[in-house]
Design an enzyme around this catalytic site. Structure first.
Site, PDB file in Angstrom:
ATOM      1  N   SER A   1      47.975  18.508  30.737  1.00 11.68           N
ATOM      2  CA  SER A   1      48.883  19.484  31.349  1.00 11.68           C
ATOM      3  C   SER A   1      48.633  19.506  32.852  1.00 11.68           C
ATOM      4  O   SER A   1      47.570  19.069  33.324  1.00 11.68           O
ATOM      5  CB  SER A   1      48.611  20.873  30.766  1.00 11.68           C
ATOM      6  OG  SER A   1      49.238  21.886  31.522  1.00 11.68           O
TER       7      SER A   1
ATOM      8  N   TYR B   1      42.421  27.913  29.197  1.00 11.73           N
ATOM      9  CA  TYR B   1      43.350  26.791  29.058  1.00 11.73           C
ATOM     10  C   TYR B   1      43.044  25.736  30.120  1.00 11.73           C
ATOM     11  O   TYR B   1      42.984  24.538  29.836  1.00 11.73           O
ATOM     12  CB  TYR B   1      44.790  27.292  29.187  1.00 11.73           C
ATOM     13  CG  TYR B   1      45.834  26.239  28.899  1.00 11.73           C
ATOM     14  CD1 TYR B   1      45.889  25.611  27.658  1.00 11.73           C
ATOM     15  CD2 TYR B   1      46.778  25.879  29.861  1.00 11.73           C
ATOM     16  CE1 TYR B   1      46.862  24.640  27.383  1.00 11.73           C
ATOM     17  CE2 TYR B   1      47.751  24.923  29.599  1.00 11.73           C
ATOM     18  CZ  TYR B   1      47.782  24.305  28.357  1.00 11.73           C
ATOM     19  OH  TYR B   1      48.736  23.348  28.093  1.00 11.73           O
TER      20      TYR B   1
END
Length: 251
Positions: free
Chosen positions: A146, A159
């Site tokens: 990501s 995250y």
């Protein structure tokens, strides 16, 4: 016309939806035999029917190392080999650290890190073997990361931790196996239409929706195209990292 991946076997985790599903379809279109791994067997079976041919369905939770390793073993037993692994299973649970349920942190580490490690660990001997003996003389492991693996943000700490972590692991592994022609790649999507935001708590989900309200996000097929590009290069080429953002996304 022959597909560029004819004769290969590709395993995709998190194949039941989103990027994993789109990637499985794209790899199959290039001639790969697909091994579809996820927890939702019904979705996997529906996808296998769409792909056709001899796609293999394996219901497994890759956060359990034993299940991940068993899935790889079953893939090799059924398909006879393993040339490509796509570590796609992932979860994004955002929010301030002060208010976060600790279970969300544990879940992200389990899916985004443990799942990648367990699957890669089990697959690596088979990928090394394919690179040495198969017709293509190259094998691939690609992890879907990501933009959160590059830019840390408030409310995204764990995250970020998981995505920075798999980036570091991928680079270290690359250095270990690249001379043996196992290519290690990382794809880092920006805002993409997927189920990831469905797992967010309502206020956070609404805030995310507002942040990207005026932006046209990427589609899962955009990321699938990137994966296919990486794994179909000539043996002499290794595309180790691809950052893909919507045109309108600033960070």
């Amino acid at each position: 016309m022959a597909g560029r991946l004819d004769g290969t076997v590709a395993l995709v985790t998190g194949a039941s939806s989103g990027i994993g599903e789109a990637t499985a379809v794209a790899l199959a279109a290039e001639g790969a035999r697909l091994v579809l791994v996820a927890r939702r067997r019904d979705r996997l079976e529906a996808l296998a029917s769409r792909i056709g041919g001899d796609a293999v369905v394996i219901e497994a939770d890759v956060t359990d190392a034993a299940q991940a390793q068993a899935a790889v073993a079953q893939a090799v037993e059924v398909a006879g080999r393993l040339d490509i692994v796509i570590n796609n299973a992932g979860v994004m649970l955002l929010g301030p650290a002060e208010e976060a349920p600790y279970e969300e942190w544990e879940r992200m580490v389990a899916v985004n890190v443990t799942g990648v490690l367990a699957t890669t660990y089990a697959a690596l001997p088979h990928l090394l073997s394919a690179a040495e003996t198969a017709e293509r003389r190259v094998a691939d492991v690609v992890t879907i990361s990501s933009t959160a693996g590059r830019i840390a943000r408030a409310g995204s700490g764990v995250y970020n931790l998981t995505k920075f972590g798999v980036g570091a692991f991928s680079e270290a592994l690359r250095q270990e196996v690249t001379k043996r022609h196992v290519r290690v790649g990382l794809v880092e999507p920006g805002a993409t239409v997927s189920e990831l935001r469905d797992h967010l708590r309502a206020p956070i989900r609404d805030a995310q929706a507002e942040r990207f309200r005026t932006m046209e996000p990427l589609e899962a097929t955009d990321i699938a195209e990137a994966v296919v590009y990486m794994v179909t290069r000539d043996r002499r080429q290794a595309v180790n990292e691809m950052l893909i953002r919507p045109t309108e996304q600033e960070t």
